[in-house]
Design a protein around this motif. Structure first.
Motif, PDB file in Angstrom:
ATOM      1  N   GLY A  45       0.816  -1.217   0.000  1.00 39.07           N
ATOM      2  CA  GLY A  45       0.000   0.000   0.000  1.00 39.07           C
ATOM      3  C   GLY A  45       0.842   1.255   0.000  1.00 39.07           C
ATOM      4  N   ALA A  49       0.997   4.280  -2.819  1.00 38.02           N
ATOM      5  CA  ALA A  49       0.929   5.708  -2.506  1.00 38.02           C
ATOM      6  C   ALA A  49       2.143   6.456  -3.054  1.00 38.02           C
ATOM      7  N   GLN A 252      -6.844  10.177  -5.091  1.00 35.18           N
ATOM      8  CA  GLN A 252      -7.729   9.311  -4.323  1.00 35.18           C
ATOM      9  C   GLN A 252      -6.954   8.177  -3.651  1.00 35.18           C
ATOM     10  N   ALA A 253      -5.883   7.700  -4.303  1.00 37.94           N
ATOM     11  CA  ALA A 253      -5.050   6.676  -3.669  1.00 37.94           C
ATOM     12  C   ALA A 253      -4.397   7.226  -2.400  1.00 37.94           C
ATOM     13  N   THR A 256      -7.091   7.615   0.173  1.00 37.17           N
ATOM     14  CA  THR A 256      -7.440   6.308   0.746  1.00 37.17           C
ATOM     15  C   THR A 256      -6.467   5.934   1.852  1.00 37.17           C
ATOM     16  N   THR A 257      -5.193   6.213   1.626  1.00 34.60           N
ATOM     17  CA  THR A 257      -4.196   5.953   2.662  1.00 34.60           C
ATOM     18  C   THR A 257      -4.517   6.745   3.928  1.00 34.60           C
ATOM     19  N   ALA A 262      -3.146   1.965   4.968  1.00 35.27           N
ATOM     20  CA  ALA A 262      -2.294   1.438   3.900  1.00 35.27           C
ATOM     21  C   ALA A 262      -2.770   0.085   3.393  1.00 35.27           C
ATOM     22  N   GLN A 264      -5.904  -1.035   3.048  1.00 33.19           N
ATOM     23  CA  GLN A 264      -6.973  -0.799   2.082  1.00 33.19           C
ATOM     24  C   GLN A 264      -6.425  -0.173   0.801  1.00 33.19           C
ATOM     25  N   THR A 265      -5.441   0.695   0.952  1.00 36.59           N
ATOM     26  CA  THR A 265      -4.795   1.271  -0.224  1.00 36.59           C
ATOM     27  C   THR A 265      -4.134   0.185  -1.064  1.00 36.59           C
ATOM     28  N   GLY A 269      -4.903  -0.463  -4.812  1.00 39.02           N
ATOM     29  CA  GLY A 269      -3.794  -0.393  -5.764  1.00 39.02           C
ATOM     30  C   GLY A 269      -3.660  -1.661  -6.581  1.00 39.02           C
ATOM     31  N   LEU A 405     -13.800   1.066  -0.070  1.00 36.57           N
ATOM     32  CA  LEU A 405     -13.163   1.313  -1.365  1.00 36.57           C
ATOM     33  C   LEU A 405     -14.183   1.597  -2.458  1.00 36.57           C
TER      34      LEU A 405
END
Length: 508
Positions: A45, A49, A252-253, A256-257, A262, A264-265, A269, A405
């Motif tokens: 993750g 990022a 958005q990534a 999300t972090t 991380a 979920q990121t 990803g 997500l």
């Protein structure tokens, strides 16, 4: 057209694309799967990022040079004398390096605060490596844009092939040794990859410019040609690029972090990487990267808006030929395939993958309209559309805590719909309406519906990986067969495709 952007040159560029794209695709997919297996979910993750930040850095630090590479390199290739053209290219590349260094300074000074805000603290421990990654990645990406505008797809594919090969080797060592890779090592792999690709790109560009500098000057070519609109249009499109990052997938990534963590990121990803494989390596993306300089070159010479629309519609329909079946099949088999590809780390990706393909369909329309407005130099439409699309960003703060997500992806879809509707309206008001034939698009959607019904009727118990893979391959082939029978391209579009593709590949 004659000269550098002739049909013969287009065919040669297409051949080079095919020659390198297949091998690059296989290496890229293998590298992704090894990265998922060698990095812990939280570290993967973080790398998602980091790469999203690098992409934002590239777009924001360009100050309009991406527009000059995408729009004006093709024009200057036609209008400048061959002896003057190399200086134009090297000046652009040097400016890109200078802008990157200047923009990197505040990023380095604020690295501790910036990385902490995005919950990327482990990266701060190796921030000099992170800074080098940003600098090298920027130069390589800009070379890719220059090569693409010059129809040098062979050079682009050689660079991508080298990058994917080095990444595959780097991650492969850790998987074979059953080692756990830290984030610092993953950053080192990216830095070495970009450094090697940059050296290759410099050599390829120097060789090309030496070869072309000795060509005789053509009719209408000038040693000091300059388009007076170049800087103004580039600045306006640069504003569009910066505003677009506010609601784009890279931002958005990072968001999300910040909101979901991380892990979920990492899931987002990985899902985005799988869908990007479809977008980057199927024929739709082939036409997109290859056709842009042709669109610009032909419009510069003929100012034919109808022909420009035909180019854009070909890209849109070709993308739908890949996106519609991918969306249908991932909705039915995405959980099984995602779990298998990720080694069991991400077992429930089907709905997310299907939603991401819907997003790619909207982004395709966005990209098509962006190519049109870039070619006709209508930056104002993009500015207004991007400002309004940013209004969708607060939805992520509301939907992400509720829907996870899926809320992030829905937010991106809403922003894209706002952008598309605004540009279509402003082009219509400017007496240059962009027309999409509803009949062919509707027929492709009906073919997708038929594929969904058939897939549901033949569905097997969840977890049968062999069946899911077989269903995706056969389903994709069936959809292409239905599309060939439905004839999505009209007579004028088939005639245009006939100049570069054999008859059996025209869906005629």
């Amino acid at each position: 057209m004659s000269g550098h952007y002739s049909s013969q040159q287009a065919k040669q560029s297409l051949l080079h694309f095919f020659a390198g794209k297949g091998a690059s695709a296989l290496l890229g997919i293998a590298g992704l799967l090894l990265a998922v297996r060698s990095l812990a979910p939280a570290d993967f993750g973080l790398m998602v990022a980091v790469l999203a930040f690098a992409e934002i850095f590239y777009l924001v630090s360009g100050f309009g040079l991406s527009t000059q590479a995408q729009r004006y390199v093709a024009e200057y290739r036609i209008k400048l004398t061959p002896s003057a053209f190399p200086g134009f290219i090297w000046r652009l590349q040097l400016r890109r390096l200078l802008y990157s260094v200047l923009f990197l300074m505040p990023v380095v000074l604020g690295a501790r605060w910036l990385l902490a805000w995005f919950d990327m603290q482990p990266v701060y421990a190796v921030w000099p490596l992170f800074a080098v990654l940003l600098l090298l990645g920027t130069q390589v990406r800009f070379f890719d844009e220059l090569f693409g505008s010059l129809l040098l797809q062979g050079a682009v594919q050689a660079s991508l092939l080298l990058r994917n090969l080095l990444k595959l080797c780097g991650y492969g060592v850790f998987v074979l040794k059953a080692w756990s890779m830290p984030v610092a090592t993953a950053l080192w792999i990216e830095v070495v990859m970009y450094a090697a690709a940059l050296l290759l790109s410099i050599w390829q560009m120097a060789r090309y410019l030496r070869r072309t500098a000795g060509e005789p000057a053509g009719d209408g070519q000038l040693p000091h040609y300059r388009n007076p609109e170049q800087e103004g249009v580039s600045r306006r499109f640069y504003l569009v690029q910066c505003l677009g990052q506010v609601y784009g997938s890279n931002a958005q990534a990072l968001l999300t972090t910040r909101l979901l963590g991380a892990v979920q990121t990492a899931a987002l990803g990985f899902a985005q990487s799988l869908t990007d494989m479809v977008r980057n390596y199927l024929p739709a993306q082939l036409l997109l990267g290859w056709i842009r300089p042709l669109m610009v070159a032909r419009y510069v010479e003929h100012r034919d808006y109808a022909q420009l629309q035909r180019f854009a519609n070909i890209i849109l329909k070709a993308n739908l030929l890949a996106i519609i079946p991918a969306c249908v099949l991932m909705f039915g088999h995405g959980d099984t395939i995602g779990a298998w590809l990720s080694g069991g780390r991400y077992p429930a990706l089907g709905s997310l993958l299907a939603a991401l393909f819907v997003l790619i369909a909207l982004q395709t329309m966005h990209l098509v309209l962006g190519l049109v407005t870039l070619t006709i130099e209508k930056a104002g439409a993009n500015i207004w559309a991007t400002l309004l699309a940013c209004a969708g960003l607060p939805l992520a703060l509301l939907l992400a805590p509720q829907w996870g997500l899926m809320g992030i992806v829905v937010t991106l879809c809403i922003s894209e719909l706002i952008w598309i509707a605004t540009v279509l309206l402003l082009l219509w008001r400017a007496a240059m309406p962009f027309v999409v034939e509803p009949g062919p698009v509707l027929r492709l959607l009906l073919a997708g519906g038929a594929l969904a019904l058939l897939d549901h009727w033949l569905s097997q118990p969840v977890g049968a990986v062999w069946w899911s893979l077989l269903a995706c391959v056969l389903g994709g082939l069936l959809f292409l067969l239905l599309s060939w029978w439905l004839r999505p391209f009209n007579v004028a579009e088939r005639a245009m495709l006939g100049k570069v593709l054999p008859a059996r590949l025209r869906f005629s």
